[in-house]
Enzyme design. Sequence first.
Site, PDB file in Angstrom:
ATOM      1  N   SER A 124       0.848  -1.185   0.000  1.00 18.84           N
ATOM      2  CA  SER A 124       0.000   0.000   0.000  1.00 18.84           C
ATOM      3  C   SER A 124       0.883   1.233   0.000  1.00 18.84           C
ATOM      4  CB  SER A 124      -0.884   0.017   1.254  1.00 18.84           C
ATOM      5  OG  SER A 124      -1.555   1.261   1.390  1.00 18.84           O
ATOM      6  N   TYR A 147      -1.223  -0.755  10.295  1.00 19.10           N
ATOM      7  CA  TYR A 147      -1.439  -1.004   8.871  1.00 19.10           C
ATOM      8  C   TYR A 147      -0.226  -0.564   8.053  1.00 19.10           C
ATOM      9  CZ  TYR A 147      -3.583  -0.896   4.244  1.00 19.10           C
ATOM     10  OH  TYR A 147      -3.854  -1.099   2.918  1.00 19.10           O
TER      11      TYR A 147
END
Length: 100
Positions: A8, A21
Amino acid sequence: YSIVNTASVAAMRGTPAMVAYASSKAAILAMTVSTAKDLAPNGIRVNAISPALIGPGFMWDRQNDLHAKSGSPYFSTDPEVVAKGKVNGVPMKRLGSIEE
């Protein structure tokens, strides 16, 4: 052969209020580079894709709600303002779609 991991852009940005995350996605990038070097002599490619803002949908709305409630000075307390701020940071001023 080819291996493709999903990371990501959060791994490269250090997204506020998303330390777990962002850290896990950064780990995927490091794993990808190391594994690519290990497997290259065997003709196996290893790469990662790093999606950014994808939406609209449940996850997009949920992330904006959580950011608005996070108390972070980087985000408004209004989820709609959070969403607009994120989209305004994208050069094309729009969300990506899963079809892309």
